[in-house]
Enzyme design. Sequence first.
Site, mmCIF file in Angstrom:
data_model
loop_
_atom_site.group_PDB
_atom_site.id
_atom_site.type_symbol
_atom_site.label_atom_id
_atom_site.label_comp_id
_atom_site.label_asym_id
_atom_site.label_seq_id
_atom_site.Cartn_x
_atom_site.Cartn_y
_atom_site.Cartn_z
ATOM 1 N N CYS A 79 53.423 5.721 10.857
ATOM 2 C CA CYS A 79 53.576 4.779 9.745
ATOM 3 C C CYS A 79 52.985 3.421 10.113
ATOM 4 O O CYS A 79 53.596 2.649 10.849
ATOM 5 C CB CYS A 79 55.048 4.633 9.379
ATOM 6 S SG CYS A 79 55.342 3.487 8.020
ATOM 7 N N CYS B 62 54.958 0.434 8.872
ATOM 8 C CA CYS B 62 56.191 0.218 9.632
ATOM 9 C C CYS B 62 55.908 -0.480 10.964
ATOM 10 O O CYS B 62 56.625 -1.393 11.372
ATOM 11 C CB CYS B 62 56.882 1.548 9.936
ATOM 12 S SG CYS B 62 57.228 2.583 8.504
ATOM 13 N N ASP B 63 54.858 -0.032 11.649
ATOM 14 C CA ASP B 63 54.666 -0.420 13.046
ATOM 15 C C ASP B 63 53.388 -1.202 13.328
ATOM 16 O O ASP B 63 53.201 -1.687 14.449
ATOM 17 C CB ASP B 63 54.676 0.847 13.926
ATOM 18 C CG ASP B 63 55.973 1.617 13.808
ATOM 19 O OD1 ASP B 63 57.025 0.974 13.651
ATOM 20 O OD2 ASP B 63 55.946 2.862 13.857
#
Length: 315
Positions: free
Chosen positions: A141, A144-145
């Site tokens: 992701c 997300c990261d």
Amino acid sequence: MSENIEKIKCLIIGSGPAGYTAAIYAARADMKPVVYTGMQMGGQLTTTTEVDNFPGYAEGTDGPAMMEDLKKQAERFGTDVRFGMVTKVELSDKIGGVHKVIVDEDKQIEAQTIIISTGASAKYLGIESEQRLIGGGVSACATCDGFFYKGQDVVVVGAGDTAAEEATYLANICSKVTILVRKDYMRASKAMQHRVNRTKNIEVLYNTEIDEVLGDKVVEGIRAIDNQTKETFNMPITGVFIAIGHTPNSDLFKGVLEMDETGYLITKGKTTKTNLPGVFAAGDIQDKEYRQAVTAAGTGCMAALDAERYLGALE
């Protein structure tokens, strides 16, 4: 099988952000929810080391800690959180009907409402070194990261729209993004391919696969292989983003609930209602577009409200 049948108002299957948020709202509505966590208590976020984009954590947190916070909050209002796996369902198609569920092949539960929040599992390559470094530089992701790789060099594995989207997102953050494509062409739409080609710090390597992810505790590079010439070469990068798709955890409901061709549950309009009365779906099991913790939590809230209104209409 045990002869004891437990009768409850609200059963929540799954324990990610959607499941726990649904539990918080359901418990506060005096629905006395029971949550069965599945084998991965806390869901996908328990494999994420750092979470910086969930509201309320000014200094950030890590996935397991955040899920423990959500669990405690749900329990504070009376949610019964249980470790176990739903192994069989018999769902009613009648308004006010009872939904029967078997847990761990043994315990039978009859629920007036069910909220399904079983999520989706990211597809990975299956390489030992990749699996070992999930959360240590291997991610599924970018939104997300990606922030944690600001100014660094990373690779994206994949050939479809998701890979192209992840790469262009990362290109705004990272110094260089290399897309590894297994075949000699991308499957992404022409519009997405044009976007990739117009982005100066994205390079696409065709006929290229990851042979091994290098590093002990964190990613330090990859050994890539040209699948035509069989030549290998090392790339010093710090992040590996796998973008080859997700698999919704919906096998239990095949032939019972409406789902799309890839297995995501279909909900009606802007609600979390499935095609069966009293059965609701929240989180990544019905969302293949956003797949964020905060959007999952939002649909968990919606599912609990939908379930509460359903029960209220029966009285």
